[in-house]
Design a protein around this motif. Structure first.
Motif, PDB file in Angstrom:
ATOM      1  N   ALA A  14       6.891 -39.976  -7.886  1.00 48.96           N
ATOM      2  CA  ALA A  14       6.323 -41.321  -8.016  1.00 48.96           C
ATOM      3  C   ALA A  14       5.734 -41.791  -6.691  1.00 48.96           C
ATOM      4  N   SER A  15       6.387 -41.465  -5.591  1.00 43.04           N
ATOM      5  CA  SER A  15       5.870 -41.831  -4.270  1.00 43.04           C
ATOM      6  C   SER A  15       4.538 -41.142  -3.993  1.00 43.04           C
ATOM      7  N   ILE A  16       4.445 -39.892  -4.388  1.00 45.70           N
ATOM      8  CA  ILE A  16       3.188 -39.154  -4.197  1.00 45.70           C
ATOM      9  C   ILE A  16       2.072 -39.799  -5.015  1.00 45.70           C
ATOM     10  N   LEU A  17       2.358 -40.113  -6.266  1.00 49.30           N
ATOM     11  CA  LEU A  17       1.341 -40.759  -7.105  1.00 49.30           C
ATOM     12  C   LEU A  17       0.913 -42.100  -6.511  1.00 49.30           C
ATOM     13  N   ARG A  18       1.874 -42.873  -6.035  1.00 47.09           N
ATOM     14  CA  ARG A  18       1.534 -44.164  -5.425  1.00 47.09           C
ATOM     15  C   ARG A  18       0.725 -43.981  -4.142  1.00 47.09           C
ATOM     16  N   ALA A  19       1.030 -42.930  -3.386  1.00 48.87           N
ATOM     17  CA  ALA A  19       0.328 -42.677  -2.122  1.00 48.87           C
ATOM     18  C   ALA A  19      -1.157 -42.426  -2.331  1.00 48.87           C
ATOM     19  N   VAL A  20      -1.517 -41.924  -3.505  1.00 46.95           N
ATOM     20  CA  VAL A  20      -2.936 -41.653  -3.786  1.00 46.95           C
ATOM     21  C   VAL A  20      -3.532 -42.707  -4.708  1.00 46.95           C
ATOM     22  N   GLY A  21      -2.846 -43.845  -4.829  1.00 43.58           N
ATOM     23  CA  GLY A  21      -3.399 -44.991  -5.535  1.00 43.58           C
ATOM     24  C   GLY A  21      -3.039 -45.131  -7.002  1.00 43.58           C
ATOM     25  N   ASP A  22      -2.141 -44.312  -7.496  1.00 42.19           N
ATOM     26  CA  ASP A  22      -1.747 -44.400  -8.907  1.00 42.19           C
ATOM     27  C   ASP A  22      -0.369 -45.044  -9.012  1.00 42.19           C
ATOM     28  N   SER A  23      -0.350 -46.349  -9.169  1.00 42.88           N
ATOM     29  CA  SER A  23       0.939 -47.028  -9.296  1.00 42.88           C
ATOM     30  C   SER A  23       1.284 -47.318 -10.751  1.00 42.88           C
ATOM     31  N   ARG A  24       0.317 -47.155 -11.649  1.00 42.45           N
ATOM     32  CA  ARG A  24       0.570 -47.447 -13.064  1.00 42.45           C
ATOM     33  C   ARG A  24       1.506 -46.426 -13.704  1.00 42.45           C
ATOM     34  N   ARG A  25       1.193 -45.152 -13.533  1.00 42.78           N
ATOM     35  CA  ARG A  25       2.022 -44.151 -14.208  1.00 42.78           C
ATOM     36  C   ARG A  25       3.475 -44.170 -13.755  1.00 42.78           C
ATOM     37  N   PRO A  26       3.789 -44.268 -12.461  1.00 44.53           N
ATOM     38  CA  PRO A  26       5.215 -44.385 -12.095  1.00 44.53           C
ATOM     39  C   PRO A  26       5.886 -45.593 -12.754  1.00 44.53           C
ATOM     40  N   PHE A  27       5.158 -46.689 -12.875  1.00 43.47           N
ATOM     41  CA  PHE A  27       5.717 -47.866 -13.548  1.00 43.47           C
ATOM     42  C   PHE A  27       5.990 -47.558 -15.022  1.00 43.47           C
ATOM     43  N   VAL A  50      10.620 -35.435 -15.484  1.00 46.07           N
ATOM     44  CA  VAL A  50       9.683 -34.543 -16.189  1.00 46.07           C
ATOM     45  C   VAL A  50       8.316 -35.211 -16.314  1.00 46.07           C
ATOM     46  N   LEU A  51       8.289 -36.492 -16.643  1.00 45.61           N
ATOM     47  CA  LEU A  51       7.015 -37.204 -16.756  1.00 45.61           C
ATOM     48  C   LEU A  51       6.250 -37.203 -15.435  1.00 45.61           C
ATOM     49  N   ALA A  52       6.943 -37.430 -14.332  1.00 48.30           N
ATOM     50  CA  ALA A  52       6.292 -37.434 -13.018  1.00 48.30           C
ATOM     51  C   ALA A  52       5.775 -36.049 -12.646  1.00 48.30           C
ATOM     52  N   VAL A  53       6.581 -35.019 -12.896  1.00 52.34           N
ATOM     53  CA  VAL A  53       6.166 -33.652 -12.564  1.00 52.34           C
ATOM     54  C   VAL A  53       4.978 -33.234 -13.426  1.00 52.34           C
ATOM     55  N   VAL A  54       5.012 -33.546 -14.703  1.00 49.25           N
ATOM     56  CA  VAL A  54       3.886 -33.212 -15.592  1.00 49.25           C
ATOM     57  C   VAL A  54       2.629 -33.949 -15.139  1.00 49.25           C
ATOM     58  N   LEU A 110      -2.959 -31.810   2.499  1.00 46.31           N
ATOM     59  CA  LEU A 110      -2.441 -32.706   1.468  1.00 46.31           C
ATOM     60  C   LEU A 110      -1.680 -31.919   0.412  1.00 46.31           C
ATOM     61  N   SER A 111      -2.277 -30.825  -0.041  1.00 45.26           N
ATOM     62  CA  SER A 111      -1.609 -29.978  -1.033  1.00 45.26           C
ATOM     63  C   SER A 111      -0.286 -29.434  -0.485  1.00 45.26           C
ATOM     64  N   THR A 112      -0.307 -29.017   0.761  1.00 41.47           N
ATOM     65  CA  THR A 112       0.913 -28.513   1.394  1.00 41.47           C
ATOM     66  C   THR A 112       1.974 -29.609   1.482  1.00 41.47           C
ATOM     67  N   ALA A 113       1.554 -30.813   1.849  1.00 35.09           N
ATOM     68  CA  ALA A 113       2.501 -31.926   1.970  1.00 35.09           C
ATOM     69  C   ALA A 113       3.119 -32.274   0.624  1.00 35.09           C
ATOM     70  N   VAL A 114       2.308 -32.290  -0.429  1.00 33.47           N
ATOM     71  CA  VAL A 114       2.809 -32.601  -1.774  1.00 33.47           C
ATOM     72  C   VAL A 114       3.837 -31.569  -2.206  1.00 33.47           C
ATOM     73  N   HIS A 115       3.495 -30.296  -2.048  1.00 35.62           N
ATOM     74  CA  HIS A 115       4.410 -29.230  -2.472  1.00 35.62           C
ATOM     75  C   HIS A 115       5.686 -29.222  -1.630  1.00 35.62           C
ATOM     76  N   THR A 116       5.543 -29.455  -0.343  1.00 34.56           N
ATOM     77  CA  THR A 116       6.708 -29.486   0.540  1.00 34.56           C
ATOM     78  C   THR A 116       7.631 -30.658   0.188  1.00 34.56           C
TER      79      THR A 116
END
Length: 189
Positions: free
Chosen positions: A119-132, A173-177, A55-61
């Motif tokens: 944002a796609s990564i955050l949504r993939a792990v169930g966090d759809s609020r912050r990308p919104f 920047v917000l998504a990366v942070v 998972l970590s590898t996929a996120v970084h890649t």
């Protein structure tokens, strides 16, 4: 908002120029959103399987790919902007405006790509609020900067493009942070 402000302040020719760039920019955005969807499937499967190493590898890649792809599009398409617009039969009276708009947009396409992937990564792990929230902040900022750059400062079509790029950079920047502060295997290090 870019089109509305430009059309109202600069005129119909500028509005036509902004609209004439949308097929090119939309091609990159739509293609990349499809790639983000593919990454989301892989990341959500790894998240569900609790395969933290992969998972970590996929996120970084995925994020590295978004960054490199954005840079590559900028480097390849920036010098080809005029031939692309000519191939699309952009009217000569719109060409100057269209070139200034698309060139600025291409300079900032990396921000859009990295945000979409983050944002796609955050949504993939169930966090759809912050990308919104990030896109909501970006939208309000884009509107404010459009009003500042186009009618107040008189930057015209380029001002609308810079407003979009700056708001996309903030969103990025917000998504990366958010990913750097994420507690768990999706954390960006």
């Amino acid at each position: 908002v870019d089109a509305m402000v430009v059309g109202h302040v600069v005129g119909a020719t500028a509005l036509g120029a902004v609209d004439s760039t949308q097929p090119v920019l939309g091609l990159f955005v739509d293609f990349f959103v499809g790639l983000c969807t593919g990454a989301t499937v892989v990341i959500s499967q790894l998240w569900g399987a609790h395969d933290n190493r992969r998972l970590s590898t996929a996120v970084h890649t995925a994020l590295a790919f978004a960054f490199v792809a954005g840079l590559a599009i900028t480097v390849v398409c920036l010098p080809l902007a005029e031939p692309i617009l000519r191939f699309m039969n952009t009217p000569p009276e719109n060409m100057g405006y269209a070139l200034s708009f698309i060139r600025v947009q291409l300079l900032g396409i990396v921000f859009m790509m990295v945000y979409n992937m983050g944002a796609s990564i955050l949504r993939a792990v169930g966090d759809s609020r912050r990308p919104f929230y990030f896109i909501a902040v970006s939208t309000v900022l884009n509107i404010a900067l459009d009003i500042l750059f186009v009618p107040v400062l008189g930057w015209g079509v380029a001002g609308a493009a810079w407003a979009t790029v700056i708001s996309e950079a903030v969103c990025c920047v917000l998504a990366v942070v958010a990913l750097m502060r994420y507690a768990g295997p999706c954390r960006l290090v």
